[in-house]
Design a protein around this motif. Structure first.
Motif, PDB file in Angstrom:
ATOM      1  N   ASP A 242       0.828  -1.202   0.000  1.00  0.00           N
ATOM      2  CA  ASP A 242       0.000   0.000   0.000  1.00  0.00           C
ATOM      3  C   ASP A 242       0.861   1.249   0.000  1.00  0.00           C
ATOM      4  O   ASP A 242       1.882   1.310   0.695  1.00  0.00           O
ATOM      5  CB  ASP A 242      -0.893   0.023   1.255  1.00  0.00           C
ATOM      6  N   HIS A 243       0.447   2.234  -0.734  1.00  0.00           N
ATOM      7  CA  HIS A 243       1.165   3.513  -0.758  1.00  0.00           C
ATOM      8  C   HIS A 243       0.288   4.479  -1.520  1.00  0.00           C
ATOM      9  O   HIS A 243      -0.533   4.083  -2.327  1.00  0.00           O
ATOM     10  CB  HIS A 243       2.497   3.352  -1.502  1.00  0.00           C
ATOM     11  N   ASP A 244       0.430   5.768  -1.267  1.00  0.00           N
ATOM     12  CA  ASP A 244      -0.266   6.725  -2.119  1.00  0.00           C
ATOM     13  C   ASP A 244       0.453   8.059  -2.209  1.00  0.00           C
ATOM     14  O   ASP A 244       1.075   8.345  -3.221  1.00  0.00           O
ATOM     15  CB  ASP A 244      -1.723   6.909  -1.682  1.00  0.00           C
TER      16      ASP A 244
ATOM     17  N   CYS B 181      -0.437  10.660   4.083  1.00  0.00           N
ATOM     18  CA  CYS B 181      -1.735  10.013   3.862  1.00  0.00           C
ATOM     19  C   CYS B 181      -1.933   8.822   4.785  1.00  0.00           C
ATOM     20  O   CYS B 181      -3.060   8.437   5.078  1.00  0.00           O
ATOM     21  CB  CYS B 181      -1.913   9.612   2.402  1.00  0.00           C
ATOM     22  N   GLY B 182      -0.829   8.235   5.237  1.00  0.00           N
ATOM     23  CA  GLY B 182      -0.941   7.102   6.161  1.00  0.00           C
ATOM     24  C   GLY B 182      -1.202   5.776   5.476  1.00  0.00           C
ATOM     25  O   GLY B 182      -1.466   4.763   6.123  1.00  0.00           O
ATOM     26  N   MET B 183      -1.130   5.754   4.155  1.00  0.00           N
ATOM     27  CA  MET B 183      -1.457   4.524   3.431  1.00  0.00           C
ATOM     28  C   MET B 183      -0.301   3.511   3.468  1.00  0.00           C
ATOM     29  O   MET B 183      -0.530   2.321   3.517  1.00  0.00           O
ATOM     30  CB  MET B 183      -1.800   4.870   1.977  1.00  0.00           C
TER      31      MET B 183
END
Lengths: 667, 250
Positions: free
Chosen positions: B55-57, B63-65
């Motif tokens: 997960d990443h953004d 963003c906390g992703m």
């Protein structure tokens, strides 16, 4: 152009919005319970709209591709949000905010929309404070403000360098409350891939569940697109990795006109590219220009010495530095608007004065601010004989309190400590003023389909002023759409639930399935990123900070060629019906490859320079952008005709009744 | 630099999963940790293998992703950063790096390094808000002055990005740091006072239902938190909870 009715109400500009609100139709609370609204995107615009509409009583279905609505990219906005509160007593007013925004946008925005934005800006701050958003306060406990580019008053409210985060978490909290009540049904990790039209009206969407990979159908009486901008067409931008234009592009292909696609914002202060591996760029907030001074060395020997590392920036005496913004624009200095600051940086770097190895960086220096604040602190503490070291130390503390998180981010990314050496910065793609065309009610050219926030084109003209994106997102979502949408939904109180088991939904789902199947079956040799990077390079080189006819024509040919190759040589591993991030990316890049071409076509048609759109053929002797009001005082709205390379141009001419068009001057 | 990556691979929630080894070369110190994984994935795709899901953004730490348990630490060895802001200069040539997903009962694995953190959303929906509708006629924002010190403390609590590092770090998989940050933010501000009691009781109840563990005051969460959320918030939440539990009329 009968279809392009902006529906701007009559009357004096300061009365338009209140009169309009009094005259549009309402939906009574009992009927709202029978109406479903789809909201795609949960950033400031989508999140605030979903929460407000649910509070009013509508059944909202909200969608985001992230794992939680709290992660939408509004969260990354740093510097602040404008509002015409005039808490500082420095002469601000709704009119001034309106005027600055229209002027900042280089007179390419619709007056009535901008006035409304300035008008509701004051409500936004009240609303957010009521939600518990912890804005910065002064020692008297009242709200603090700072200045942003293109304004000569302090009207920007902020929460350190995390204003977007705090505002979005406020909207997310408001959404959470409605999710808990069941008034918002939240669909995380879902991506909208098609708009469903029934009798010409927007009645639903097809979304892909990104966990299972399955296509799902959702119906509603209206569809709201709040999916943000399309800066990622450039591959490298300050947008999040997942930010995309797919929802906007899908409605465009179903009849929504796309307005001013060439109006993109290149932000002057971003951390420069460090290598080929780079996946995204990081912004250093415009708020830093309150205290940072931008410069490059005056002498080429110093430039070379800095690049070689034989000299440090602090070794260069003040008289050998070129504070080029202060030199060229004494009235606004380091706080000129973004487009102006970006072009000025490019001008210096093109002339060979860039201060890093690639020659694409300038300094943003805090030394004088640190000293100034330190002296202030020493005076306040009555320390008449404080040592210079002590003064600087106290100054650094003040700077840390204001921008601590930004300095830490810069340090972590570059390994340089900006408390002791100037930051290196360079312009990067940040925001897109263009977007889906909407009327005064924020409805697109597809009945029942709305676009809000960065996804629409409406308020920023050809250049957005700093701290105005948060303002627009929340204005649209909290205070405009929830009212204007009722005027449309008033016809739907007897419609009843909309079935998803119809020919229209079958067809839309099949179209998506066919599209994905064809992408999956290419079986080529190159990854999605390969094509995305190539597209980005063409866009940056030829549709970036400066554009010319020849380059734009080349760009169009090159984009077409990349697109063709994409459909021949793409490789997506895995399968459709599973968690497959490569497929998610492929869907998005397929749309970028079409939108990029439209951006270049739009830039080619607009042979004037205005705001962020700089046509080299149209500049003054001093190299400033030269508008051509006689021919270009209009919004370009492009209609999809069935062939992406042959869109049809419609023009909405812009009438300026309250502001006189003059040359934009920040000198 | 040259590295050996040991990465958790798991096809889906029901797969048992296992560590897999990937050698990687040509890694530059200026790359972020996720850019290093991009390089690996690009190579895997080229070889016709499945890329590693993570997960990443935003990739700018807000963003906390992004998540990742790196060499036994949430967000890796650096302090005050998320994985996307962790740079490869923190590692040495020849290092072996272990990369695992967040491990907690309340965060089931979806695929490889991706976990389901919707439990956090459900805790938020149980009370993480001030019950005020959008109206356009709330009182003026400056009507209630708030002491700067309180506003600053509320802000610090509010900077939580909801990434789940605290849960992943805690030996009990407790979500106390996350929940207490929101409870504290709103308890410190006058706007949040009216519902303070219900809020803390409801959020704690939901937190327990979701299967998060208890807090035993180890303090590891505070150390690993990328936003350096203070343990003081947990103390404040405990106080709020006691106050509410004692006074609650049920």
């Amino acid at each position: 152009m009968s279809v392009l009715d902006s529906k701007v109400p009559g009357g004096p500009i300061e009365k338009k919005w209140s009169a309009h609100k009094n005259n549009i139709r309402l939906v009574n609370p009992a009927n709202k319970r029978n109406i479903d609204v789809i909201v795609v995107g949960t950033g400031l615009a989508g999140g605030s709209a979903a929460a407000s509409m649910a509070e009013l009583g509508y059944n909202v279905k909200a969608f985001c591709f992230q794992d939680s609505p709290r992660r939408a990219h509004s969260i990354a906005a740093q510097g602040g949000i404008n509002a015409a509160k005039n808490y500082q007593g420095d002469g601000d007013s709704i009119y001034r905010l309106f005027y600055d925004t229209v002027k900042g946008g280089d007179y390419r925005a619709r007056e009535a929309n901008v006035y409304r934005l300035a008008e509701v800006s004051v409500n936004i701050i009240d609303q957010c404070v009521a939600q518990g958003v912890p804005f910065a306060r002064d020692y008297g406990g009242l709200l603090d403000n700072r200045s942003f580019g293109g304004a000569q008053v302090s009207r920007t409210f902020y929460a350190k360098g995390q204003t977007g985060q705090q505002l979005l978490l406020g909207a997310y909290s408001a959404m959470s409350r409605q999710i808990g009540k069941g008034k918002i049904k939240m669909y995380n990790r879902h991506e909208m891939l098609e708009l469903v039209l029934v009798d010409g009206k927007a009645r639903g969407i097809i979304a892909r569940n990104l966990v299972s990979g399955k296509l799902e159908r959702f119906s509603g009486h209206a569809v709201v697109i709040a999916s943000g901008g399309y800066g990622n067409v450039f591959f490298l931008s300050t947008n999040a990795m997942g930010s995309n234009a797919t929802a906007a592009w899908r409605i465009h292909k179903k009849g929504a006109y796309f307005a001013n696609p060439c109006f993109t914002q290149i932000h002057p202060t971003c951390i420069p590219v460090s290598g080929d591996h780079q996946s995204k760029l990081t912004l250093m907030s415009e708020s830093l220009r309150n205290d940072g001074r931008i410069w490059v060395p005056k002498n080429m020997e110093d430039v070379e010495a800095i690049r070689k590392g034989t000299k440090k920036p602090v070794d260069i005496p003040a008289e050998d530095r070129d504070y080029y913004l202060e030199r060229r624009y004494p009235a606004f200095g380091n706080l000129v608007p973004r487009d102006v600051a970006s072009r000025a940086a490019k001008e210096r770097c093109d002339a060979g004065y860039g201060v890093n190895a690639t020659g694409e960086a300038v300094f943003l220096d805090f030394a004088s601010a640190i000293e100034r604040y330190g002296n202030e602190q020493a005076t306040m503490a009555g320390m008449a004989n404080a040592s210079r070291e002590k003064i600087l130390e106290m100054g650094r503390e003040v700077v840390k309190a204001k921008y601590g998180n930004l300095f830490q981010m810069y340090y972590k990314i570059t390994d340089d400590d900006p408390y002791f050496t100037p930051m290196k910065i360079y312009p990067a793609v940040h925001y897109t003023m263009g977007g889906i065309w909407v009327d005064y009610n924020l409805m697109t050219t597809v009945p029942g389909c709305y676009a809000i926030g960065e996804a629409n084109f409406s308020d920023h003209g050809a250049n957005r002023l700093g701290a105005s994106a948060l303002m627009q997102g929340l204005a649209d979502g909290y205070f405009v759409l929830p009212y204007t949408i009722a005027d449309y939904l008033a016809d739907d109180i007897r419609t009843g639930a909309i079935s998803t088991e119809t020919a229209e939904f079958d067809e839309a789902e099949k179209a998506v399935k066919d599209r994905i199947t064809s992408l999956m079956s290419i079986g080529g040799s190159k990854s999605v990123d390969h094509f995305h990077k190539r597209l980005g390079k063409v866009m940056w080189d030829k549709v970036g900070m400066a554009r010319n006819e020849q380059g734009l024509k080349e760009a169009i040919t090159e984009i077409k060629a990349i697109r063709e190759e994409f459909y021949k040589d793409l490789r997506i591993p895995g399968a459709m019906e599973e968690f497959n991030p490569e497929l998610d990316k492929a869907n998005r890049v397929a749309d970028f490859l079409e939108l990029g071409e439209l951006m270049a076509m739009d830039a080619l048609t607009r042979s004037e320079s205005c705001g962020g759109h700089f046509r080299e053929e149209s500049q003054t002797e001093e190299g400033e952008a030269k508008r051509n009001d006689k021919e270009f005082t209009y919004v370009s709205a492009w209609e999809y005709t069935g062939n992406v390379s042959e869109p049809k141009l419609h023009k909405e001419s812009l009438e300026f009744e309250n502001i006189k068009l003059v040359e934009r001057n920040y000198k | 630099m040259k590295l050996t990556l040991k990465i958790w691979r798991q096809k889906g929630p029901n797969d048992k999963g296992q560590m897999a080894t990937y050698p990687i070369d040509g890694i530059d110190g200026d790359m972020s940790f996720l850019e290093m994984l991009d390089v690996l994935n690009e190579q895997l795709i080229h070889k016709g293998e499945e890329p590693v899901a993570f997960d990443h953004d935003c990739r700018e730490g807000i963003c906390g992703m992004c998540s990742l348990f790196i060499n036994g630490e949430a967000h890796g060895p650096d302090r005050g950063v998320t994985t996307c802001q962790l740079h490869m200069r923190k590692f040495d040539d020849g290092d072996t790096i272990y990369i695992e997903p967040w491990r907690a009962k309340a965060f089931p694995v979806i695929k490889d390094l991706v976990v389901d953190r919707t439990a956090f959303d459900r805790v938020m929906a149980a009370g993480g808000f001030v019950s005020v509708n959008t109206s356009g006629n709330t009182q003026d924002a400056n009507a209630i002055p708030i002491a700067k010190a309180d506003a600053d403390k509320a802000f610090e609590a509010a900077t939580c990005i909801g990434c789940g590092a605290c849960v992943a770090t805690c030996k009990n998989s407790s979500a106390m740091l996350f929940v207490s940050a929101k409870v504290s933010q709103l308890a410190l501000l006058p706007q949040g006072q009216v519902e303070a009691r219900d809020r803390v009781l409801n959020m704690v109840k939901k937190m327990d239902e979701e299967g998060f563990g208890n807090c035993t005051n180890t303090g590891a969460c505070e150390v690993e938190c990328p936003k350096e959320i203070s343990l003081d918030n947990i103390a404040r939440m405990n106080r709020e909870f006691m106050k509410a539990a004692l006074c609650h009329e049920d």
